[in-house]
Design a protein around this motif. Structure first.
Motif, mmCIF file in Angstrom:
data_model
loop_
_atom_site.group_PDB
_atom_site.id
_atom_site.type_symbol
_atom_site.label_atom_id
_atom_site.label_comp_id
_atom_site.label_asym_id
_atom_site.label_seq_id
_atom_site.Cartn_x
_atom_site.Cartn_y
_atom_site.Cartn_z
ATOM 1 N N ALA A 277 73.494 38.911 86.952
ATOM 2 C CA ALA A 277 72.669 39.865 86.210
ATOM 3 C C ALA A 277 73.567 40.750 85.362
ATOM 4 C CB ALA A 277 71.860 40.710 87.190
ATOM 5 N N ALA A 278 73.041 41.162 84.234
ATOM 6 C CA ALA A 278 73.814 42.024 83.344
ATOM 7 C C ALA A 278 74.076 43.354 84.043
ATOM 8 C CB ALA A 278 73.042 42.254 82.050
ATOM 9 N N PRO A 279 75.272 43.885 83.899
ATOM 10 C CA PRO A 279 75.588 45.147 84.579
ATOM 11 C C PRO A 279 74.823 46.317 83.950
ATOM 12 C CG PRO A 279 77.358 44.527 83.103
ATOM 13 C CD PRO A 279 76.382 43.384 83.117
ATOM 14 N N ILE A 280 74.545 47.314 84.758
ATOM 15 C CA ILE A 280 73.882 48.523 84.273
ATOM 16 C C ILE A 280 74.911 49.375 83.551
ATOM 17 C CG2 ILE A 280 72.725 50.649 84.961
ATOM 18 C CD1 ILE A 280 71.543 49.133 87.297
ATOM 19 N N ILE A 281 74.541 49.892 82.398
ATOM 20 C CA ILE A 281 75.431 50.734 81.607
ATOM 21 C C ILE A 281 75.216 52.180 82.050
ATOM 22 C CG2 ILE A 281 76.000 51.526 79.284
ATOM 23 C CD1 ILE A 281 74.807 48.787 78.325
ATOM 24 N N HIS A 282 76.283 52.843 82.476
ATOM 25 C CA HIS A 282 76.212 54.235 82.914
ATOM 26 C C HIS A 282 76.570 55.127 81.735
ATOM 27 C CE1 HIS A 282 75.666 53.296 87.175
ATOM 28 N NE2 HIS A 282 76.446 52.267 86.930
ATOM 29 N N ASP A 283 75.576 55.844 81.229
ATOM 30 C CA ASP A 283 75.775 56.720 80.073
ATOM 31 C C ASP A 283 76.443 58.021 80.497
ATOM 32 O OD1 ASP A 283 74.615 54.928 78.306
ATOM 33 O OD2 ASP A 283 72.611 55.716 78.647
#
Length: 85
Positions: free
Chosen positions: A24-30
């Motif tokens: 799964a695509a990694p979650i981007i932490h803003d």
């Protein structure tokens, strides 16, 4: 007999190559900060602060216009304080 064993080994190798599921695509932490531009296409979830009092941690998860999932962690003033006018 050797041909049968080689064929079976090739079949197993081919099957295992197709059995791998893509990660799964990694979650981007803003990052938080002043004047941060968020490309929000769809809100996935956000922290309910209606019962919280004082400064509390909050989280906002959303999808951008390219379909990537983002997560923003920040501090916010809760709205559930009594005697707060």
């Amino acid at each position: 007999m050797k041909l049968l064993i080689l064929g079976f080994a090739a079949l197993l190798a081919t099957g295992s190559a197709f059995a791998d599921t893509p990660a799964a695509a990694p979650i981007i932490h803003d990052k938080t900060g002043f004047f941060v531009h968020l490309d929000v296409a769809k809100e996935l979830s956000s922290t309910d602060i209606s019962q919280a009092c004082g400064i509390v941690p909050a989280r906002f998860n959303y999808l951008d216009h390219q379909g990537r999932e983002h997560q923003l962690d920040y501090q916010v003033q809760g709205m559930g304080c009594i005697n707060d006018h």
